[in-house]
Motif scaffolding. Structure first.
Motif, PDB file in Angstrom:
ATOM      1  N   SER A  85     -71.700  -6.851  48.144  1.00 22.85           N
ATOM      2  CA  SER A  85     -71.760  -8.295  48.361  1.00 22.85           C
ATOM      3  C   SER A  85     -71.977  -8.620  49.829  1.00 22.85           C
ATOM      4  CB  SER A  85     -70.468  -8.949  47.866  1.00 22.85           C
ATOM      5  OG  SER A  85     -70.566 -10.356  48.030  1.00 22.85           O
ATOM      6  N   ASN A  86     -72.603  -9.750  50.061  1.00 23.09           N
ATOM      7  CA  ASN A  86     -72.791 -10.239  51.434  1.00 23.09           C
ATOM      8  C   ASN A  86     -71.840 -11.396  51.728  1.00 23.09           C
ATOM      9  OD1 ASN A  86     -73.809 -12.332  49.959  1.00 23.09           O
ATOM     10  ND2 ASN A  86     -75.852 -12.329  50.880  1.00 23.09           N
ATOM     11  N   ASP A  87     -70.880 -11.631  50.811  1.00 26.82           N
ATOM     12  CA  ASP A  87     -70.049 -12.837  50.942  1.00 26.82           C
ATOM     13  C   ASP A  87     -68.624 -12.574  50.461  1.00 26.82           C
ATOM     14  OD1 ASP A  87     -70.267 -15.965  51.307  1.00 26.82           O
ATOM     15  OD2 ASP A  87     -69.101 -15.621  49.477  1.00 26.82           O
ATOM     16  N   GLU A  88     -67.658 -12.721  51.351  1.00 26.15           N
ATOM     17  CA  GLU A  88     -66.265 -12.400  51.023  1.00 26.15           C
ATOM     18  C   GLU A  88     -65.702 -13.304  49.928  1.00 26.15           C
ATOM     19  OE1 GLU A  88     -67.028  -9.546  53.080  1.00 26.15           O
ATOM     20  OE2 GLU A  88     -64.911  -9.554  52.477  1.00 26.15           O
ATOM     21  N   THR A  89     -66.051 -14.592  49.980  1.00 24.81           N
ATOM     22  CA  THR A  89     -65.486 -15.537  49.005  1.00 24.81           C
ATOM     23  C   THR A  89     -65.988 -15.242  47.593  1.00 24.81           C
ATOM     24  OG1 THR A  89     -65.571 -17.121  50.803  1.00 24.81           O
ATOM     25  CG2 THR A  89     -65.013 -17.985  48.636  1.00 24.81           C
ATOM     26  N   ALA A  90     -67.290 -15.029  47.474  1.00 24.35           N
ATOM     27  CA  ALA A  90     -67.874 -14.721  46.157  1.00 24.35           C
ATOM     28  C   ALA A  90     -67.260 -13.431  45.615  1.00 24.35           C
ATOM     29  CB  ALA A  90     -69.389 -14.589  46.272  1.00 24.35           C
ATOM     30  N   TRP A  91     -67.101 -12.470  46.517  1.00 27.63           N
ATOM     31  CA  TRP A  91     -66.521 -11.178  46.121  1.00 27.63           C
ATOM     32  C   TRP A  91     -65.070 -11.334  45.667  1.00 27.63           C
ATOM     33  CZ3 TRP A  91     -62.758  -8.486  49.261  1.00 27.63           C
ATOM     34  CH2 TRP A  91     -62.357  -7.254  48.712  1.00 27.63           C
ATOM     35  N   GLU A  92     -64.286 -12.103  46.423  1.00 31.98           N
ATOM     36  CA  GLU A  92     -62.883 -12.322  46.059  1.00 31.98           C
ATOM     37  C   GLU A  92     -62.771 -13.020  44.708  1.00 31.98           C
ATOM     38  OE1 GLU A  92     -61.151 -14.303  49.431  1.00 31.98           O
ATOM     39  OE2 GLU A  92     -61.248 -12.417  50.583  1.00 31.98           O
ATOM     40  N   LYS A  93     -63.622 -13.993  44.499  1.00 29.02           N
ATOM     41  CA  LYS A  93     -63.626 -14.711  43.213  1.00 29.02           C
ATOM     42  C   LYS A  93     -63.942 -13.740  42.079  1.00 29.02           C
ATOM     43  CE  LYS A  93     -64.241 -19.477  42.520  1.00 29.02           C
ATOM     44  NZ  LYS A  93     -64.098 -20.520  43.511  1.00 29.02           N
ATOM     45  N   PHE A  94     -64.889 -12.882  42.328  1.00 30.91           N
ATOM     46  CA  PHE A  94     -65.279 -11.924  41.304  1.00 30.91           C
ATOM     47  C   PHE A  94     -64.122 -10.981  40.989  1.00 30.91           C
ATOM     48  CE2 PHE A  94     -67.067  -8.150  39.443  1.00 30.91           C
ATOM     49  CZ  PHE A  94     -67.988  -8.660  38.549  1.00 30.91           C
ATOM     50  N   MET A  95     -63.500 -10.449  42.027  1.00 27.78           N
ATOM     51  CA  MET A  95     -62.405  -9.498  41.825  1.00 27.78           C
ATOM     52  C   MET A  95     -61.214 -10.158  41.127  1.00 27.78           C
ATOM     53  SD  MET A  95     -63.766  -6.745  42.634  1.00 27.78           S
ATOM     54  CE  MET A  95     -62.459  -5.533  42.492  1.00 27.78           C
ATOM     55  N   ALA A  96     -60.983 -11.438  41.422  1.00 26.70           N
ATOM     56  CA  ALA A  96     -59.879 -12.159  40.771  1.00 26.70           C
ATOM     57  C   ALA A  96     -60.097 -12.174  39.254  1.00 26.70           C
ATOM     58  CB  ALA A  96     -59.783 -13.573  41.325  1.00 26.70           C
ATOM     59  N   GLY A  97     -61.339 -12.330  38.844  1.00 27.25           N
ATOM     60  CA  GLY A  97     -61.657 -12.368  37.413  1.00 27.25           C
ATOM     61  C   GLY A  97     -61.463 -11.046  36.703  1.00 27.25           C
ATOM     62  N   THR A  98     -61.488  -9.950  37.445  1.00 25.09           N
ATOM     63  CA  THR A  98     -61.365  -8.652  36.780  1.00 25.09           C
ATOM     64  C   THR A  98     -59.955  -8.400  36.256  1.00 25.09           C
ATOM     65  OG1 THR A  98     -60.911  -7.454  38.836  1.00 25.09           O
ATOM     66  CG2 THR A  98     -63.224  -7.646  38.176  1.00 25.09           C
ATOM     67  N   ALA A  99     -58.984  -9.181  36.733  1.00 28.10           N
ATOM     68  CA  ALA A  99     -57.629  -9.051  36.187  1.00 28.10           C
ATOM     69  C   ALA A  99     -57.649  -9.392  34.698  1.00 28.10           C
ATOM     70  CB  ALA A  99     -56.671  -9.979  36.927  1.00 28.10           C
ATOM     71  N   ALA A 100     -58.440 -10.384  34.324  1.00 30.43           N
ATOM     72  CA  ALA A 100     -58.535 -10.769  32.924  1.00 30.43           C
ATOM     73  C   ALA A 100     -59.533  -9.904  32.161  1.00 30.43           C
ATOM     74  CB  ALA A 100     -58.937 -12.240  32.816  1.00 30.43           C
ATOM     75  N   SER A 101     -60.582  -9.465  32.812  1.00 31.91           N
ATOM     76  CA  SER A 101     -61.620  -8.715  32.090  1.00 31.91           C
ATOM     77  C   SER A 101     -61.228  -7.262  31.870  1.00 31.91           C
ATOM     78  CB  SER A 101     -62.948  -8.773  32.847  1.00 31.91           C
ATOM     79  OG  SER A 101     -62.933  -7.889  33.954  1.00 31.91           O
ATOM     80  N   GLY A 102     -60.407  -6.732  32.780  1.00 28.53           N
ATOM     81  CA  GLY A 102     -60.009  -5.328  32.650  1.00 28.53           C
ATOM     82  C   GLY A 102     -61.096  -4.341  33.036  1.00 28.53           C
ATOM     83  N   GLU A 103     -62.256  -4.815  33.473  1.00 28.90           N
ATOM     84  CA  GLU A 103     -63.331  -3.915  33.878  1.00 28.90           C
ATOM     85  C   GLU A 103     -63.121  -3.516  35.341  1.00 28.90           C
ATOM     86  OE1 GLU A 103     -66.986  -5.251  30.996  1.00 28.90           O
ATOM     87  OE2 GLU A 103     -66.710  -6.452  32.792  1.00 28.90           O
TER      88      GLU A 103
END
Ligand code: BES
Ligand code: MN
Ligand code: ZN
Length: 515
Positions: A408-426
């Motif tokens: 990623s080139n963007d910390e915020t987009a990356w953080e948002k994405f990683m936050a979602g993985t708690a629910a996705s389990g991927e």
């Protein structure tokens, strides 16, 4: 599968097979396993106690033990399903456990099953963090639905072993809990349908699923889901000056497909609101082109459209879950073939952005189609980009089959994405794409080369894409190692995994919570 939730005492459910989860309370590695069932039903715990204590069943993740007609339980069979250590219990383990239950039923020809909703309060508090109801219901539903399909679609002696009905049985609890379980259930159904749609596309052989057919199937899905969908081919690529995408496509007798799907939230989106661009690599077969791949394992390259499938599946999920954010899906689909008309090493092509690309290796085709896809998405108004691609063998070498490579080139987009993985389990693992790697893909004759040598192959591929995302916040998912399950797992058959669909949907939801 016809799936439903009922609220009833599990011991009173008439079913050919009732599945009950268990965890292992033992903590140290030298201690014998201590399986405990996640149910407060006395009939079930006493009916199965002898077996649970026998030591035969250890409650390891995905482990199952089948018992016949225990006394006091209305079900014909009881299936104990391990979720692993109590200490590490998570919704993702419930997802896998539910999958293992379905997969255990199939070879036995059992067509209807019931799964007891895990009651973690059957354990004392010290053993685990409480599982949130909604997420648990979602994971359970998802895991069961994902485990159901087998991918031997073209076997003429194929036995129909499908599980036709699944009943999730939860205790009659207070109305608020019911609402949570039902919400998680609906969420899980929509997400599983999105993933299974993607998996079915990935499973198709290259002769069946050409770019044209991928577009037709996508269009049909969009029509059903109420999403506008445009399909373009060679002439549009020329008109848009997509020189990189067109170069990859020119060696094939099959015309390329540029697919654009649009989701607009109800009531529209504000002028200043983000617009998310989902860009997918859709190479329906990758021979490598003139830089031909070796014959060994080349058949696997039918799954080189798994990134496209992930985005198409995600759009299906988004249409069902209705987040309050605008999303545009852009699919770049072509077949990479060697031919008299094919592009060649040494060719210089001009991308839609105007950048000139020196082709070093025609097998690095994914980044070329995505270069134009990413740029095009920006011209359509996307303010945030995410792409998914089976992009590099180097990513498989680096991370194996367990983590998707993330850039990623963007910390915020990356953080948002990683936050979602708690629910996705991927699982995703971030790799660098800092500007100092840019040197490796500098071209002598033009702006950029399409390969950067062997060192850091997944990174230089990402660097190439970053050039086209430019200043727009962007995430790149290299799913090469995770798109195809090579080994039968207790909860998942060999074949396409549908990787990244649910994490992408979660990321989108992070920008606009469901209506
Ligand atoms: N589709 C492949 C990457 C791939 C490899 C996906 C293995 C799944 C499993 C991609 O188009 C490719 O061929 N990449 C080359 C790039 C190289 C020529 C710089 C690779 O990884 O070897
Ligand atoms: Mn390739
Ligand atoms: Zn490829």
């Amino acid at each position: 599968m016809d799936t439903r939730v009922i609220f009833q005492d599990v011991a009173t459910v008439a079913t050919p097979m009732l599945c009950v989860f268990a965890v292992d309370l033992a903590t140290g590695k030298d201690i014998d396993p201590m399986p405990v069932l996640l149910t407060t039903s006395d009939a079930i715990t006493s009916g199965s106690g002898r077996f649970v204590r026998s030591g035969e069943f250890k409650a390891a993740l995905g482990e199952t033990m089948l018992l016949h007609a225990p006394a006091g339980v209305k079900a014909e069979r009881l299936l104990l399903v391990g979720l692993g250590k109590a200490k590490t219990l998570s919704a993702d383990h419930v997802r896998k456990g539910a999958g293992a239950a379905v997969r255990a039923a199939k070879p036995r020809g059992i067509r209807e099953i019931a799964i007891a909703f895990p009651e973690d309060h059957a354990l004392s508090d010290e053993h685990l963090e409480e599982l949130p109801c909604t997420l648990t219901a979602r994971a359970l539903t998802e895991g069961a639905e994902l485990a159901e399909p087998d991918w031997d679609t073209y076997r003429s002696n194929r036995k129909d072993l499908s599980v036709r009905q699944l009943t999730i049985v939860a205790k009659e609890e207070e109305p608020s809990t019911r609402v949570e379980i039902e919400a998680g259930f609906a969420d899980g159904l929509a997400l599983a349908a999105a993933q299974n749609f993607a998996r079915a596309l990935v499973n198709e052989p290259g002769n069946v699923l050409t770019p044209t057919v991928l577009a037709a199937r996508t269009k049909a899905m969009c029509d059903e889901a109420g999403l506008p969908c445009e399909v373009y081919s060679t002439a549009k690529l020329a008109e848009l000056k997509m020189g990189a995408f067109a170069a990859v496509a020119q060696g094939s007798a099959e015309p390329p497909a540029l697919i654009v799907m649009t989701y607009t939230p109800e009531g529209g989106a504000a002028e200043s609101a983000p617009v998310l661009g989902l860009v997918g690599k859709g190479i329906t077969f990758d021979t490598g082109g003139i830089s031909l791949k070796p014959a060994d394992n080349m058949e696997k390259m039918k799954y080189d459209m798994a990134g496209a499938a992930a985005m198409i599946g995600a759009m299906k999920g988004i249409a069902a879950l209705k987040p309050r954010v605008k999303v545009i899906g852009v699919i770049c689909s072509a077949e990479n073939m060697p031919d008299g008309k094919a592009y060649k090493p040494g060719d210089v092509v001009t991308a839609m952005s105007g950048k000139t690309i020196e082709i070093i290796n025609t097998d690095a085709e994914g980044r070329l189609v995505l270069a134009d896809g990413l740029h095009y998405a920006k011209t359509l108004g996307c303010t945030h980009l995410i792409d998914a691609a089976t992009l590099t063998g180097a990513c498989v070498v680096a991370l194996g089959h367990l983590n998707v490579g993330l850039f990623s080139n963007d910390e915020t987009a990356w953080e948002k994405f990683m936050a979602g993985t708690a629910a996705s389990g991927e699982k995703f693992w971030r790799l660098p794409c800092t500007d100092d790697y840019r040197e490796q893909i500098k071209s002598q004759i033009g702006d950029i080369m399409n390969t950067g040598g062997r060192p850091g192959g997944a990174i230089t591929a990402a660097m190439f894409l970053k050039e086209f995302a430019d200043d727009t916040p962007w995430i790149h998912l290299d799913i090469a190692g995770c798109a195809w399950n090579e080994e039968t797992k207790p909860w998942l058959p060999k074949g396409p995994t549908g990787i990244a669909v649910r994490s992408i949907v979660e990321w989108v939801r992070g920008y606009g919570q469901s209506a």
